[in-house]
Design a protein around this motif. Structure first.
Motif, PDB file in Angstrom:
ATOM      1  N   ALA A 194     -32.974 -15.992  29.711  1.00  0.00           N
ATOM      2  CA  ALA A 194     -32.895 -17.064  30.712  1.00  0.00           C
ATOM      3  C   ALA A 194     -32.592 -16.494  32.093  1.00  0.00           C
ATOM      4  CB  ALA A 194     -31.835 -18.079  30.309  1.00  0.00           C
ATOM      5  N   LEU A 195     -31.762 -15.458  32.150  1.00  0.00           N
ATOM      6  CA  LEU A 195     -31.477 -14.805  33.429  1.00  0.00           C
ATOM      7  C   LEU A 195     -32.752 -14.193  34.004  1.00  0.00           C
ATOM      8  CD1 LEU A 195     -29.536 -13.623  35.589  1.00  0.00           C
ATOM      9  CD2 LEU A 195     -29.152 -11.694  34.033  1.00  0.00           C
ATOM     10  N   LEU A 196     -33.516 -13.500  33.167  1.00  0.00           N
ATOM     11  CA  LEU A 196     -34.758 -12.893  33.631  1.00  0.00           C
ATOM     12  C   LEU A 196     -35.753 -13.954  34.080  1.00  0.00           C
ATOM     13  CD1 LEU A 196     -35.195 -10.109  30.924  1.00  0.00           C
ATOM     14  CD2 LEU A 196     -34.222  -9.875  33.214  1.00  0.00           C
ATOM     15  N   GLU A 197     -35.811 -15.060  33.374  1.00  0.00           N
ATOM     16  CA  GLU A 197     -36.712 -16.152  33.761  1.00  0.00           C
ATOM     17  C   GLU A 197     -36.364 -16.698  35.134  1.00  0.00           C
ATOM     18  OE1 GLU A 197     -39.386 -17.186  32.483  1.00  0.00           O
ATOM     19  OE2 GLU A 197     -39.392 -16.535  30.379  1.00  0.00           O
ATOM     20  N   ALA A 198     -35.081 -16.716  35.463  1.00  0.00           N
ATOM     21  CA  ALA A 198     -34.665 -17.227  36.769  1.00  0.00           C
ATOM     22  C   ALA A 198     -35.269 -16.418  37.908  1.00  0.00           C
ATOM     23  CB  ALA A 198     -33.135 -17.228  36.870  1.00  0.00           C
ATOM     24  N   TYR A 199     -35.487 -15.112  37.666  1.00  0.00           N
ATOM     25  CA  TYR A 199     -36.137 -14.258  38.667  1.00  0.00           C
ATOM     26  C   TYR A 199     -37.664 -14.324  38.565  1.00  0.00           C
ATOM     27  CZ  TYR A 199     -31.634 -11.662  38.852  1.00  0.00           C
ATOM     28  OH  TYR A 199     -30.324 -11.275  38.964  1.00  0.00           O
ATOM     29  N   GLY A 200     -38.186 -14.956  37.539  1.00  0.00           N
ATOM     30  CA  GLY A 200     -39.620 -14.901  37.281  1.00  0.00           C
ATOM     31  C   GLY A 200     -40.022 -13.626  36.567  1.00  0.00           C
ATOM     32  N   LEU A 201     -39.088 -13.048  35.786  1.00  0.00           N
ATOM     33  CA  LEU A 201     -39.327 -11.769  35.120  1.00  0.00           C
ATOM     34  C   LEU A 201     -39.118 -11.879  33.610  1.00  0.00           C
ATOM     35  CD1 LEU A 201     -37.415  -9.433  37.625  1.00  0.00           C
ATOM     36  CD2 LEU A 201     -39.879  -9.813  37.506  1.00  0.00           C
ATOM     37  N   GLY A 202     -39.432 -13.012  33.041  1.00  0.00           N
ATOM     38  CA  GLY A 202     -39.184 -13.226  31.626  1.00  0.00           C
ATOM     39  C   GLY A 202     -39.892 -12.241  30.715  1.00  0.00           C
ATOM     40  N   ASP A 203     -41.046 -11.733  31.146  1.00  0.00           N
ATOM     41  CA  ASP A 203     -41.812 -10.806  30.298  1.00  0.00           C
ATOM     42  C   ASP A 203     -41.196  -9.411  30.261  1.00  0.00           C
ATOM     43  OD1 ASP A 203     -42.358 -10.382  32.954  1.00  0.00           O
ATOM     44  OD2 ASP A 203     -44.508 -10.061  32.694  1.00  0.00           O
ATOM     45  N   LEU A 204     -40.092  -9.215  30.983  1.00  0.00           N
ATOM     46  CA  LEU A 204     -39.437  -7.913  31.001  1.00  0.00           C
ATOM     47  C   LEU A 204     -38.487  -7.736  29.819  1.00  0.00           C
ATOM     48  CD1 LEU A 204     -39.651  -5.652  33.204  1.00  0.00           C
ATOM     49  CD2 LEU A 204     -37.374  -6.364  33.958  1.00  0.00           C
ATOM     50  N   TYR A 205     -38.113  -8.812  29.160  1.00  0.00           N
ATOM     51  CA  TYR A 205     -37.035  -8.779  28.163  1.00  0.00           C
ATOM     52  C   TYR A 205     -37.284  -7.723  27.082  1.00  0.00           C
ATOM     53  CZ  TYR A 205     -33.512 -10.447  24.885  1.00  0.00           C
ATOM     54  OH  TYR A 205     -32.435 -10.527  24.038  1.00  0.00           O
ATOM     55  N   ASP A 206     -38.490  -7.660  26.555  1.00  0.00           N
ATOM     56  CA  ASP A 206     -38.779  -6.739  25.459  1.00  0.00           C
ATOM     57  C   ASP A 206     -38.897  -5.284  25.914  1.00  0.00           C
ATOM     58  OD1 ASP A 206     -38.786  -8.791  23.621  1.00  0.00           O
ATOM     59  OD2 ASP A 206     -40.936  -9.157  23.809  1.00  0.00           O
ATOM     60  N   LYS A 207     -38.829  -5.049  27.216  1.00  0.00           N
ATOM     61  CA  LYS A 207     -38.929  -3.692  27.748  1.00  0.00           C
ATOM     62  C   LYS A 207     -37.541  -3.093  28.042  1.00  0.00           C
ATOM     63  CE  LYS A 207     -43.287  -5.043  29.943  1.00  0.00           C
ATOM     64  NZ  LYS A 207     -44.201  -4.390  28.979  1.00  0.00           N
TER      65      LYS A 207
END
Length: 514
Positions: A194-207
Motif C-alpha cells: 500500500a505504501l508503494l502504491e501511494a507513490y505509484g510504484l506498486g509493481d516494485l514490491y516483488d523486486k
C-alpha cells in the motif's frame, strides 16, 4: 585462537576494506577510488561491475598486507553510502548503472509529492522527508523516463547490499539501509504494498529482497567470490549496516546518552531514541542496527568535503611548502588558520558545494571579502562554515530532547585538534574523538563479530572493540563571539535564498571527495 573480522565500506567515491581483530585493532586497510560519471546535469552514476572488481582488489590487498591467513577471518560484513540505487537485472547482470547519493536527477519528485499530498500520506509510515537521492525518487524517475529498466530489474539494492550479494549470491535487504529508502514502512518494520502504491510504484514490491537485520547471518562467501577475493569459501557474511549506523556503533553510541557526528562529505548528526520524532521538524527517522532504537538524523552534504575541495583548488603553493616542512597539507593549512584569532575573522563561507541544508538550489560562496583577507582567513572561514552547518542540524536535534553527555565525532574533522575544539566551542557541548581511522568499516566488522558468534550482541562487541580518544570541553569565553558569527552565517544564507534560482542546476563533480 584469535579471530579477525573484515569490514567493507563503499562510499560515494572510495571503496575501503579493513581487517580488525577481536579488540577492534586495525590490522590492515586498503582503498581504491571508484569514479563516477555525470553523463547529464544532476546525474551521478558508476559501473556496478567495476565497483565489484574494485572490491575484489581491495580485499585481496588487505589480505596481502595483513599476512593473516584467510581461514582466521571469522566473519565479513559490508557498509556503504545510503540513498542512491543499485538495480540487478533478471539476466543476472546490472540492470542500470549504479546511482550514488549525490545524484539529483529526481529533484522534482519530492516537490511533486509534497504538492499533491503524497508526502503527507506516506509520512505516517516512513517518518521521514522525501529526498531526491532516495531510492523511491530515483525509481519513480526511472519508471517515467526509462521504464524498460524497471521491467528488467530483478532486485532493488542499496550499495552495500549489492556488494554482499556479489560475495554470497544471496539477495537480502538489510533493514537499516532500506529504512532510509522511502520504500519501507518504518512504523511496521516491513515492506508495504500500500505504501508503494501511494507513490505509484506498486509493481516494485516483488523486486524488494527479503528483509534481514544487521547481525543476521546472510549467507557465506561463495566459491566464485572466494576465487575473486582470496577469502575462504564458506566464511560467514553478516547483514552489515547503513554507514551512519556503522559510524555510530564504532563511536560507542549504543544508547541515548550521546550524539554521533560524522564530518565527511556529508554532515551527519544523529542520536538514538526508543521513539521516532514525528512532528515533521527532523529530516529523517530510520531503524537503527540495535532493534530497540530508532536513529534520529539531521544531515546534508555540507561538511569536510568542502574543505578538501578548497585545499585541492586553492592551496597548490602551500602543498609544496607543507611537503618541505614534512607536514600534510591539512596540518599546514590548520597552522595557517591558527594564526587568525576567531574574533579577527569576519569572512563567512557557506559550505554548499555539493548541496545545502537551506535550499536545494543553493551554492557555496564566501561573503565579506576585503583587501586585508588572506588565504589563512579563508581557511578559517571554511572550517567555521562547516561547523556552523553542523550546528544548524544539531540545534534541530537538541530541540527534540535533553542535551547529550557529549558528542562523539568521527570523519576528517576529528583528525584536527583545532577543528575539534572549534566544534566544542560552537556547539557548546563536550566533544569526544574516536580512535578509529575507518569507523564505517569498524562498525560493520562489529556486526560480523556478532553474526559469527564471537560476541553476544553489538553492546558486547562495542565494549571490546571501541576505543575513545581525547575529550574537548567548550570554551565558555568564546560562546558569545561564536554565537554572533553563527547568526551572521544564518543571516547571509537566508538573505541569498531568493537569488539561487538564477543559477543553472548543479552537476555532480566527478572529483567529489569520499
Amino acid at each position: 585462537m584469535q579471530h579477525y573480522f573484515l569490514g567493507i565500506d563503499n562510499g560515494g567515491t572510495v571503496a575501503k576494506a579493513a581487517l580488525f581483530d577481536e579488540t577492534g585493532a586495525e590490522i590492515a586497510i586498503a582503498s581504491e577510488t571508484v569514479p563516477f560519471s555525470a553523463p547529464k546535469p544532476g546525474f551521478a552514476e558508476r559501473d556496478m561491475l567495476e565497483l565489484w572488481q574494485a572490491n575484489c582488489r581491495i580485499i585481496r590487498e588487505v589480505l596481502q598486507k595483513s599476512r593473516i591467513p584467510s581461514k582466521l577471518i571469522a566473519g565479513v560484513a559490508c557498509t556503504g553510502h545510503g540513498k542512491g540505487l543499485y538495480l540487478w537485472g533478471k539476466n543476472e547482470r546490472p540492470a542500470y548503472p549504479g546511482i550514488v547519493s549525490t545524484d539529483t536527477r529526481a529533484w522534482e519528485y519530492p516537490l511533486r509529492w509534497e504538492k499533491d499530498g503524497t508526502a503527507q500520506t506516506v509520512y505516517a509510515k516512513t517518518f521521514q522527508k522525501i529526498l531526491a537521492c532516495q531510492p523511491v525518487s530515483l525509481v519513480a524517475w526511472l519508471k517515467d523516463h526509462a521504464s524498460e529498466v524497471i521491467e528488467r530489474t530483478k532486485w532493488v539494492f542499496e550499495a552495500k547490499d549489492y556488494v554482499r550479494f556479489m560475495l554470497t549470491g544471496e539477495a537480502y535487504a538489510e533493514i537499516t539501509d532500506y529504512s532510509g529508502s522511502g520504500l519501507l514502512n518504518i512504523r511496521d518494520r516491513s515492506f508495504d504494498s500500500a505504501l508503494l502504491e501511494a507513490y505509484g510504484l506498486g509493481d516494485l514490491y516483488d523486486k524488494l529482497p527479503p528483509l534481514v537485520h544487521s547481525t543476521d547471518l546472510c549467507g557465506k562467501i561463495s566459491a566464485s567470490a572466494a576465487q575473486a577475493t582470496g577469502l575462504v569459501e564458506g566464511t560467514p557474511v553478516a547483514g552489515g549496516m547503513f554507514d551512519i549506523d556503522a559510524c555510530a556503533v564504532a563511536s560507542g553510541v549504543i544508547d541515548e546518552q550521546y550524539f554521533c557526528v560524522v564530518a565527511g562529505t556529508w554532515s551527519i548528526n544523529e542520536y538514538l531514541s526508543r521513539r521516532p520524532v514525528t512532528d515533521g521538524n527532523i529530516m529523517m527517522n530510520s531503524l537503527f542496527c540495535m532493534p530497540e532504537y530508532y536513529l534520529i538524523e539531521e544531515s546534508s552534504p555540507t561538511s569536510a568535503g568542502n574543505y578538501e575541495w578548497f585545499i585541492n583548488f586553492f592551496l597548490d603553493k602551500e602543498k609544496n611548502e607543507a611537503a618541505e616542512a614534512g607536514l600534510s597539507i591539512f596540518e599546514f593549512a590548520e597552522r595557517m588558520a591558527r594564526h587568525i584569532a576567531p574574533e579577527d575573522c569576519d569572512l563567512v563561507f557557506l559550505p554548499f558545494l555539493f548541496g545545502s541544508n537551506y535550499n536545494p538550489e543553493a551554492r557555496a560562496c564566501f561573503a565579506g571579502f576585503s583587501a586585508r583577507h588572506t588565504r589563512a582567513h579563508m581557511i578559517r572561514a571554511v572550517l567555521e562554515g562547516i561547523v556552523f552547518s553542523h550546528k544548524t542540524h544539531i540545534d534541530k536535534l537538541l530541540a527534540t530532547r535533553t542535551p547529550p553527555l557529549a558528542v562523539r565525532l568521527t570523519g576528517g574533522a576529528a583528525r584536527s585538534r583545532e577543528w575539534v575544539q572549534m566544534f566544542a566551542d560552537v556547539i557548546g557541548l563536550p566533544v569526544e574523538t574516536v580512535l578509529a581511522s575507518e569507523p564505517g568499516a569498524l562498525g560493520c566488522a562489529m556486526s560480523a563479530a556478532v553474526a559469527s558468534g564471537t560476541y553476544r550482541d553489538l553492546r558486547e562487541a562495542a565494549a571490546h572493540m571501541v576505543k575513545l580518544g581525547s575529550r574537548f570541553e567548550p570554551d565558555s569565553a568564546k560562546a558569545g563571539m561564536y554565537l554572533k558569527k553563527y547568526k551572521l552565517y544564518k543571516d547571509i544564507a537566508d538573505s541569498l535564498d531568493h537569488s539561487w534560482k538564477g543559477f543553472s542546476p548543479q552537476t555532480p563533480s566527478t572529483e567529489l571527495p569520499s
